[in-house]
Design an enzyme around this catalytic site. Structure first.
Site, PDB file in Angstrom:
ATOM      1  N   CYS A  77       0.655  -4.933   1.057  1.00 31.34           N
ATOM      2  CA  CYS A  77      -0.158  -5.526   2.108  1.00 31.34           C
ATOM      3  C   CYS A  77       0.725  -5.843   3.319  1.00 31.34           C
ATOM      4  O   CYS A  77       1.947  -5.787   3.242  1.00 31.34           O
ATOM      5  CB  CYS A  77      -0.832  -6.802   1.611  1.00 31.34           C
ATOM      6  SG  CYS A  77       0.333  -7.951   0.883  1.00 31.34           S
ATOM      7  N   CYS A  83       3.617  -8.246   2.894  1.00 36.43           N
ATOM      8  CA  CYS A  83       4.811  -7.777   2.193  1.00 36.43           C
ATOM      9  C   CYS A  83       5.752  -7.070   3.159  1.00 36.43           C
ATOM     10  O   CYS A  83       6.963  -7.239   3.099  1.00 36.43           O
ATOM     11  CB  CYS A  83       4.438  -6.810   1.077  1.00 36.43           C
ATOM     12  SG  CYS A  83       3.017  -7.322   0.121  1.00 36.43           S
TER      13      CYS A  83
END
Lengths: 79, 322
Positions: free
Chosen positions: A10, A13
């Protein structure tokens, strides 16, 4: 030093990885990065919320994107 | 005293003195509405999201999981629904959360109470309802959301659908992260500031567009325009509103200013609440994400029970609120 970024890819991250890479560079630490994207592996570290930051197999933080200063401190302390 | 009175004063001065529109004109009424509502809603969002973020920093999901493991039906469902409000949750972490709950022995029905409450009773929706409809409607929304979360969790628990969870979920063993250090207050504040910037940064265009459309309707559409279509006497209004709400996921911020004007034009309150709940609680992206851990049958049950609950709440409030 091995730094693992836990998360299924995502946006948060990526943000965390960017911060960690910058911190490593500034601290002059020789580190390799690994992305852990599969849930069974992520959860084996005992966290339930991503992104997670793992330094040398110890979980440093999970569930939020910390500030750059926090990342730097976490990595510096683990040295 | 109305704490937003200064904002109203500023909006009035700009509209009537600076731009020179008359309060009776349609354009004046629309512009004044827009200039008052946009700063008011954004201000409310910033303040309350900051507070919510501070509260949430005390409830990491790992702690919630510990509190719910080995809980029982009923009491566990109530606790899970309440914790769903304060535990930070985004649909991107729905899967690890689900696995973590199941792994630590949280019953399936209790896990679902959490999964229903967490997105539905979200702070953006509550703040906007409070700001635009008042505290009674906001409270009603929270209570109905909790009710749906608790009952649908109990029903799923009673149905015993454990075998409709993907088998691999039961094989995952979670490691132990050890005690992560408690966040310090400066860290909580930094986190809360970042969270406000993130959420407000994401939703402000929707708020502006939503209020913009609302302002035009406020000024130009006659007040009882929607009564015949969306008033309390049209039995199809609630289910149709719910169907329209499903694809609007995550746009609560743009939708609420719009529905506040729809109510003004005659849409019934129960229909409005059902619509809101469908927007935030019945999310297709979340269903797709949960497919990783749930078999399609269980996703259908989860969606079905939720949708029935939301429609029922809509009818109930249409009947009692006048």
């Amino acid at each position: 030093m091995v730094i693992k970024i836990l998360g299924s890819g995502c946006a948060n991250c990526h943000k965390l990885e960017e911060l960690a890479r910058k911190a490593v560079e500034e601290l002059g630490i020789d580190a390799t990065f690994e992305k852990v994207t599969e849930y069974p592996e992520i959860m084996a570290f005992g966290i339930m919320s991503t992104p997670g930051l793992v330094v040398d197999d110890s979980v440093k933080m999970s569930g939020r994107v910390p500030t750059y200063e926090q990342v730097k401190r976490l990595i510096a302390e683990a040295r | 005293m109305d704490v937003f009175a200064p904002l109203q004063w500023i909006a009035d001065r700009i509209t009537y003195d600076l731009v020179g529109l008359s309060p009776e004109s349609k354009a004046g009424s629309a512009l004044d509405f827009f200039l008052y509502d946009v700063p008011k809603v954004l201000l409310l969002l910033a303040v309350v999201i900051f507070a919510v973020a501070i509260i949430r920093s005390f409830f990491p999901p790992e702690r919630t999981r510990k509190m719910l493991s080995h809980s029982r039906l009923y009491a566990g469902n109530v606790a899970a629904a309440l914790l769903g409000i304060v535990t930070p949750f985004c649909s991107c972490s729905a899967v690890p959360l689900f696995i973590g709950f199941v792994e630590s022995g949280v019953p399936l029905g209790v896990t679902f109470s959490f999964l229903v409450a967490s997105p539905m009773i979200n702070e953006v929706a509550i703040i906007l309802l409070f700001g635009l409809f008042g505290w009674k409607i906001a409270a009603l929304y929270v209570v109905s959301g909790l009710f749906i979360a608790i009952t649908s969790g109990i029903i799923i628990g009673k149905l015993g659908l454990e075998s409709w969870v993907e088998e691999y979920v039961y094989q995952i063993r979670m490691g132990d992260a050890g005690e992560l250090p408690e966040q310090t207050w400066p860290e909580r504040f930094t986190y809360a500031r970042g969270y406000v910037a993130e959420i407000v940064g994401k939703v402000w265009p929707y708020v502006v567009v939503g209020i913009g459309i609302g302002a035009v309707m406020h000024g130009y559409i006659p007040d009882d325009f929607l009564v015949q279509y969306a008033g309390p006497n049209n039995p199809f209004a609630v289910p149709i509103a719910v169907l329209i709400g499903v694809p609007l996921y995550s746009n609560a911020a743009g939708v609420i200013p719009l529905v506040s004007v729809l109510t003004e034009k005659g849409m019934a309150m129960g229909t409005v609440l059902a619509f809101m709940m469908a927007v935030v609680g019945l999310s297709l992206p979340e269903a797709i994400i949960l497919r990783k851990v749930l078999k399609p049958k269980l996703i259908a049950v989860y969606f079905g029970i939720n949708a029935i609950g939301i429609v029922a709440i809509g009818y109930l409030f249409n009947a009692v609120l006048h």
